[in-house]
Structure formats: C-alpha cells, structure tokens
Design a protein around this motif. Structure first.
Motif, mmCIF file in Angstrom:
data_model
loop_
_atom_site.group_PDB
_atom_site.id
_atom_site.type_symbol
_atom_site.label_atom_id
_atom_site.label_comp_id
_atom_site.label_asym_id
_atom_site.label_seq_id
_atom_site.Cartn_x
_atom_site.Cartn_y
_atom_site.Cartn_z
ATOM 1 N N ILE A 288 1.106 -1.378 0.071
ATOM 2 C CA ILE A 288 -0.231 -0.319 0.277
ATOM 3 C C ILE A 288 0.897 1.665 0.137
ATOM 4 O O ILE A 288 0.291 2.063 -0.650
ATOM 5 C CB ILE A 288 -1.395 0.102 1.170
ATOM 6 C CG1 ILE A 288 -2.002 -1.221 0.970
ATOM 7 C CG2 ILE A 288 -1.453 1.479 1.472
ATOM 8 C CD1 ILE A 288 -3.207 -1.595 2.204
ATOM 9 N N GLU A 289 1.905 1.215 0.869
ATOM 10 C CA GLU A 289 2.805 2.390 1.303
ATOM 11 C C GLU A 289 3.497 2.649 0.058
ATOM 12 O O GLU A 289 3.517 3.484 -0.305
ATOM 13 C CB GLU A 289 3.925 1.907 1.915
ATOM 14 C CG GLU A 289 3.034 2.060 3.424
ATOM 15 C CD GLU A 289 3.978 2.125 4.460
ATOM 16 O OE1 GLU A 289 5.113 2.189 3.985
ATOM 17 O OE2 GLU A 289 3.493 1.608 5.717
ATOM 18 N N GLU A 290 4.104 1.794 -1.390
ATOM 19 C CA GLU A 290 5.028 1.995 -2.107
ATOM 20 C C GLU A 290 4.396 1.422 -3.585
ATOM 21 O O GLU A 290 5.393 2.164 -4.759
ATOM 22 C CB GLU A 290 6.434 0.165 -1.811
ATOM 23 C CG GLU A 290 6.761 0.764 -0.933
ATOM 24 C CD GLU A 290 8.314 -0.228 -0.911
ATOM 25 O OE1 GLU A 290 8.912 -0.323 -2.235
ATOM 26 O OE2 GLU A 290 9.119 -0.680 -0.082
ATOM 27 N N PHE A 291 3.242 1.603 -3.800
ATOM 28 C CA PHE A 291 2.303 1.170 -4.907
ATOM 29 C C PHE A 291 1.360 2.295 -5.262
ATOM 30 O O PHE A 291 0.258 1.504 -4.522
ATOM 31 C CB PHE A 291 2.573 -0.292 -5.599
ATOM 32 C CG PHE A 291 4.228 -1.713 -5.306
ATOM 33 C CD1 PHE A 291 4.778 -1.529 -6.837
ATOM 34 C CD2 PHE A 291 4.660 -2.141 -4.409
ATOM 35 C CE1 PHE A 291 5.686 -1.756 -7.010
ATOM 36 C CE2 PHE A 291 5.626 -2.871 -4.288
ATOM 37 C CZ PHE A 291 6.037 -2.223 -5.631
ATOM 38 N N PRO A 292 0.928 2.910 -6.187
ATOM 39 C CA PRO A 292 -0.265 3.024 -6.355
ATOM 40 C C PRO A 292 -1.288 2.011 -6.542
ATOM 41 O O PRO A 292 -1.099 1.221 -7.144
ATOM 42 C CB PRO A 292 0.202 4.025 -7.438
ATOM 43 C CG PRO A 292 1.486 3.901 -7.954
ATOM 44 C CD PRO A 292 2.182 3.298 -7.674
ATOM 45 N N MET A 293 -2.302 2.061 -5.729
ATOM 46 C CA MET A 293 -3.115 1.159 -5.914
ATOM 47 C C MET A 293 -4.673 2.331 -7.055
ATOM 48 O O MET A 293 -4.806 3.020 -6.320
ATOM 49 C CB MET A 293 -3.796 0.895 -4.951
ATOM 50 C CG MET A 293 -2.085 -0.233 -4.243
ATOM 51 S SD MET A 293 -2.744 -0.452 -2.626
ATOM 52 C CE MET A 293 -3.181 -2.560 -3.010
ATOM 53 N N VAL A 294 -5.168 1.081 -7.278
ATOM 54 C CA VAL A 294 -6.815 0.957 -7.757
ATOM 55 C C VAL A 294 -7.190 0.376 -7.188
ATOM 56 O O VAL A 294 -7.087 -0.927 -7.827
ATOM 57 C CB VAL A 294 -6.717 1.089 -9.811
ATOM 58 C CG1 VAL A 294 -8.017 1.442 -9.994
ATOM 59 C CG2 VAL A 294 -5.725 2.016 -10.066
ATOM 60 N N ILE A 295 -8.546 1.210 -6.543
ATOM 61 C CA ILE A 295 -9.338 -1.123 -6.250
ATOM 62 C C ILE A 295 -10.943 -0.465 -6.976
ATOM 63 O O ILE A 295 -11.917 0.879 -7.180
ATOM 64 C CB ILE A 295 -9.686 -0.162 -4.448
ATOM 65 C CG1 ILE A 295 -8.806 -0.134 -3.543
ATOM 66 C CG2 ILE A 295 -11.042 -1.226 -3.958
ATOM 67 C CD1 ILE A 295 -7.892 -1.374 -3.839
ATOM 68 N N PHE A 296 -11.443 -1.395 -6.927
ATOM 69 C CA PHE A 296 -12.817 -1.689 -8.163
ATOM 70 C C PHE A 296 -13.515 -2.455 -7.423
ATOM 71 O O PHE A 296 -13.509 -2.801 -6.579
ATOM 72 C CB PHE A 296 -12.383 -2.361 -9.629
ATOM 73 C CG PHE A 296 -11.605 -3.250 -9.460
ATOM 74 C CD1 PHE A 296 -12.960 -4.155 -9.361
ATOM 75 C CD2 PHE A 296 -10.511 -3.666 -9.943
ATOM 76 C CE1 PHE A 296 -12.854 -5.668 -9.546
ATOM 77 C CE2 PHE A 296 -9.986 -4.604 -9.834
ATOM 78 C CZ PHE A 296 -11.157 -5.694 -9.798
ATOM 79 N N GLY A 297 -14.506 -1.400 -7.662
ATOM 80 C CA GLY A 297 -16.528 -1.859 -7.137
ATOM 81 C C GLY A 297 -17.298 -1.262 -7.441
ATOM 82 O O GLY A 297 -17.164 -0.395 -8.515
ATOM 83 N N ASP A 298 -18.594 -1.957 -7.688
ATOM 84 C CA ASP A 298 -19.524 -1.507 -8.334
ATOM 85 C C ASP A 298 -20.010 -0.807 -6.851
ATOM 86 O O ASP A 298 -21.624 0.252 -7.066
ATOM 87 C CB ASP A 298 -20.543 -2.635 -8.873
ATOM 88 C CG ASP A 298 -21.614 -3.242 -7.152
ATOM 89 O OD1 ASP A 298 -20.394 -3.617 -6.901
ATOM 90 O OD2 ASP A 298 -21.652 -4.292 -8.205
ATOM 91 N N GLU A 299 -19.590 0.026 -6.184
ATOM 92 C CA GLU A 299 -20.034 0.396 -5.365
ATOM 93 C C GLU A 299 -20.131 1.960 -4.678
ATOM 94 O O GLU A 299 -19.806 2.693 -6.059
ATOM 95 C CB GLU A 299 -19.086 0.725 -3.677
ATOM 96 C CG GLU A 299 -19.414 -0.674 -3.043
ATOM 97 C CD GLU A 299 -18.786 -1.823 -2.977
ATOM 98 O OE1 GLU A 299 -17.240 -1.196 -4.708
ATOM 99 O OE2 GLU A 299 -18.011 -2.947 -2.756
ATOM 100 N N GLU A 300 -21.503 2.984 -4.680
ATOM 101 C CA GLU A 300 -21.362 4.167 -5.271
ATOM 102 C C GLU A 300 -20.214 4.458 -4.991
ATOM 103 O O GLU A 300 -19.520 5.602 -5.791
ATOM 104 C CB GLU A 300 -22.647 4.779 -4.877
ATOM 105 C CG GLU A 300 -23.661 4.733 -5.157
ATOM 106 C CD GLU A 300 -23.684 5.632 -6.325
ATOM 107 O OE1 GLU A 300 -23.446 6.093 -6.802
ATOM 108 O OE2 GLU A 300 -24.367 4.404 -7.589
#
Length: 192
Positions: A124-136
């Motif tokens: 989490i600290e060292e790499f850009p993250m993209v979290i996906f989902g269908d939540e608003e």
C-alpha cells in the motif's frame, strides 16, 4: 522512450469471469497502462471461508485458458510467478526490478481481505493502487477508487451457475468454459 507502466491485478480468480476482463480493459484504458498482468493468489480462503477452495493449479489453468486469445494483445497471465510463493508486495517489487513503473489493482472485497496479509502495508505504501467495485463510493485514502458496474458478475455467482449446470457463455471467457465443465467435480467438492 520512457519507463513502461505495468498494472498487476491480484485476485483469487475462482474462477475468472467476463467482469474481470472488462474491468481490466477499462482500468488499462483509463489509466493509460502499457501492460496488464493477472496474478492469481496462492491457496487462500475465499468468501470468508477457513478451508481452502479450488486449487491454485486449477484456477491458474482456467485463467490461462481464459486469456489465451488475449496473449500478445492487452491482458496476460504471467507464468514467471507460478508457484513462486511471492507475496503481493514481493511480486510488485519483482516487476519493478525489471524496470516497470508498477501499480496494483484489485476488487474492494479482496482489498479488505488482504490488509492483514504478509507485506500488505508495504504494498500500500510503495505502489499506486486502484481498487474497483460497483459501490457508489468507497472511502479510502490508500488507493484510487474505480467505479464500475460489475453486475451480474461475481465469482460466487459464477460458481453457483457452474454447480447448477447453467449456461456460462457471456459470463466466463469462452475459452475457459470447456475446462470448467471438465473439472466441475472439483467445484462440487470445493464449494458444496
């Protein structure tokens, strides 16, 4: 010619379905990623279960079959990491060591589950993250949230269809359907 970008999608892929492929293509295009790799987790529990489910080998074979037509195009399963036993962080570091600008993506559910796992804080600290989902919306300061409509896709819904002998065309990648039917008994053993 600058550093090439690489997005790693981590997940159990139990099994991979069309929703995984669609969101991978959407994220790749939106973030202008050069390369995209699917990285299946080791034999970890899914859906909050304590026992192991479909084996890493079976999930990997389904993933390879599903991506067979994509090889050389935009989505790819990387056999370099098979049975390496790397954590997600070690995997991301491995690819960064090859000279890629690495970022990571996964579904909201997987992101929540992975927090207590080995090296997750470093990831989490060292790499850009993209979290996906269908939540608003999804409230996190640790990652970008990419909203996508995953309906009707989820691995648990796909497993229900498999167990009930329902039609899978359009739900799972065409090239993986025969393999899934061939090992249906393993789904029955793992998920009933």
């Amino acid at each position: 010619m600058g550093t090439k970008s690489l997005m790693l999608m981590f997940g159990t892929f139990s099994p991979i379905h069309e929703g995984h492929l669609r969101v991978a293509k959407e994220i790749k295009e939106f973030y202008k990623i050069d390369y995209f790799r699917f990285i299946p987790s080791g034999n970890v529990p899914v859906d909050g279960q304590k026992e192991k489910k479909l084996s890493f080998t079976d999930r990997t074979e389904i993933l390879k079959a599903a991506l067979a037509r994509e090889l050389g195009n935009e989505l790819y399963y990387d056999p370099v990491l098979e049975n390496a036993g790397f954590s997600m962080y070690q995997t991301a570091k491995f690819f960064r060591g090859l000279g890629f600008k690495v970022s990571v993506t996964m579904g909201v559910d997987y992101f929540e589950e992975m927090k207590p796992w080995k090296d997750s804080e470093k990831l989490i600290e060292e790499f850009p993250m993209v979290i996906f989902g269908d939540e608003e919306e999804y409230d996190t300061k640790e990652a970008d949230f990419f909203r996508t409509n995953l309906t009707p896709f989820s691995s648990s819904k796909v497993r229900e269809l498999i167990l009930k002998d329902k039609e899978l065309l359009g739900i799972v990648p065409k090239d993986s359907i025969e393999l899934i039917k061939k090992i249906k008994y393993k789904f029955e053993t793992a998920y009933k």
